[in-house]
Design an enzyme around this catalytic site. Sequence first.
Site, PDB file in Angstrom:
ATOM      1  N   GLU A 135      -2.499  -4.210   1.620  1.00  0.00           N
ATOM      2  CA  GLU A 135      -1.599  -3.356   2.389  1.00  0.00           C
ATOM      3  C   GLU A 135      -2.164  -3.347   3.809  1.00  0.00           C
ATOM      4  O   GLU A 135      -3.056  -2.568   4.124  1.00  0.00           O
ATOM      5  CB  GLU A 135      -1.519  -1.936   1.811  1.00  0.00           C
ATOM      6  CG  GLU A 135      -0.440  -1.110   2.478  1.00  0.00           C
ATOM      7  CD  GLU A 135      -0.861   0.308   2.816  1.00  0.00           C
ATOM      8  OE1 GLU A 135      -0.007   1.088   3.273  1.00  0.00           O
ATOM      9  OE2 GLU A 135      -2.041   0.651   2.657  1.00  0.00           O
ATOM     10  N   ASP A 182      -5.658  -0.889  -0.651  1.00  0.00           N
ATOM     11  CA  ASP A 182      -4.992   0.089   0.199  1.00  0.00           C
ATOM     12  C   ASP A 182      -5.617   0.143   1.594  1.00  0.00           C
ATOM     13  O   ASP A 182      -6.832  -0.008   1.758  1.00  0.00           O
ATOM     14  CB  ASP A 182      -5.087   1.475  -0.457  1.00  0.00           C
ATOM     15  CG  ASP A 182      -4.348   2.544   0.307  1.00  0.00           C
ATOM     16  OD1 ASP A 182      -3.118   2.428   0.443  1.00  0.00           O
ATOM     17  OD2 ASP A 182      -5.002   3.488   0.795  1.00  0.00           O
TER      18      ASP A 182
END
Length: 622
Positions: free
Chosen positions: A353, A300
């Site tokens: 990401e 993330d």
Amino acid sequence: MISDYDVYLFKEGTHCKLYEKLGAHLFEEGVYFAVWAPNATYVSVVGSFNNWDRGANPLRKREDASGIWEGFVKGARAGDLYKYFVVSKSGYTAEKSDPFGFLFEVPPKTASVVWDLSYTWNDHVWMQNRYLSNSLNAPWLIYEVHLGSWKKKGWESLGYRELAQELVQYAKYMGFTHVEFLPVMEHPFYGSWGYQTTGYFAPTSRYGTPQDFMYLIDRLHQEGIGVILDWVPSHFPTDGHALAYFDGTHLYEYEDYRKRYHPDWHSYIFDYSKPEVRSFLLSSAHFWLEKYHADAIRVDAVASMLYLDYSRKPGEWTPNIYGGRENLEAIEFIKKLNECLYRDFPDTQTIAEESTAWPMVTRPTYVGGLGFGMKWNMGWMHDTLFYFSKDPIYRKYHHDKITFSIWYAFSENFVLPLSHDEVVHGKGSLINKMPGDWWQKFANLRLLLTYMYAHPGKKLLFMGGEFGQWDEWNHDRGLDWFLLEYPTHRGVQMLVRDLNRVVKENPALYELDFSPEGFEWVDFSDSDQSVISFLRKDRQGNNMILAVFNFTPVPRHNYRIGVPEKGYWKVIINSDSTKYGGSGYQDSEGFHTEPIAFHSRPYSVSLVLPPLAGLYLRRDPS
């Protein structure tokens, strides 16, 4: 338990299996505890086994300058609650949960739980062959799920064991190849969806025990479905019971406030310059692949790690030693992370990401890349949703938004995400992003999904999007499954199921997702009619799919498309089919070519393009 070599690797920043050394480990006579707190003057273990007496079980600081405190508590056993009582040189005192704890109390309680991770796995067939399903040349049809709100019974979320029945059955029925879980790692605030992690080695106890979560993964694997876990090495919450200010100093986080504080999430940023912190994070990622058989880690907020000025104004950040804005130690950590995981688990993937144009995110570290296997294509997502939000009458003025992505589609190994981030915080659900009346909204949603599945790149769809949920996602509620009582919503679901099936049956739609050899424009220039067409091809050239999209509600008759081979081109997907809730405007099962050169090709077909619809046609070898 801890050898000199362990200490060497720990202090070098390359230890990938610290979870075998630090934390709480069960023995027949009791529990061995070990914790890193180099700036503490006193550390003890308090828990249910000693009535939380801070003086009953002091730990001994090792004499090797590792900063590790260790000790054995006789009589402690599995299920006991515990914390570390820490006293610093400055007089700071706190009771801290275990950074390496395998289980925690159900939030809002915060104690760690002594736990044994023993489990008998039954996914041997999957594990032996998963390199085939996890290959970059395989289809990745990802169903993104928030465990607590996928389905509820009353106000209660399903547990891991219940999900192992209902979610597994549903994912298999729909034909998804992988399920991606928003972070399951323990987190105190449910509303953070797991992205404010405190337990980097513990699945949240909200839904059951570690073994219950293992069972869920086990069942998915037995049905041939891979598991992707979201993982957050970019920041952590400032909660006093956890990592923040752990031993009375900024131990896990940067000391400099300009590097330490994350303005977007009001959290702390890991100090990647410390080798011990790097070892902690490397071990966490390694842990989920080894102990929980995860098939991929989705990392993330990578962009927030790469840039020192991320979400900061001038004067709020400190340049690196070269005067630049790149976080050099974070870059080196990311490279080491990918090297460690691909070395030890070559049949898995790491997924970034990463929302900027940082170069070579998915290229090997030995050629200067960051070393990830795949990266979310945020540019495609933003341009596509912008385009679809426009009334079709204006789409011809934004034609570049639907064609530009091919210019960079093969610069990285991209995943196309229609993720949770796009259906929260007032952004509206996928179907409510679509313009027009009720019929046009459903037609546009079916068109969006059909376009995504044909576009180069792996596919990711957040739960609820597969049946056109009207309300945007709310983590306190389950999905609106009652909508499947209505034909239009069932139709969207049936389309997604068929798209999953068609992709898996046709290597042209997945085998060369990351190679320009797998894609060929037929026509990207018909902006006046808002129509695009392209070919998808497999590695051997034996399988070819023609994809044609009409982005307006105006049917196109006698629409000629050039094709490379003569014969019969069979319609294998028509998003306007009545079985999907469409109008059924074009019901032909296929089209024969004519010897009319068009689009610089020797043959062509004359199509009827339904309104707001996508068609896939496959050359019938017979």
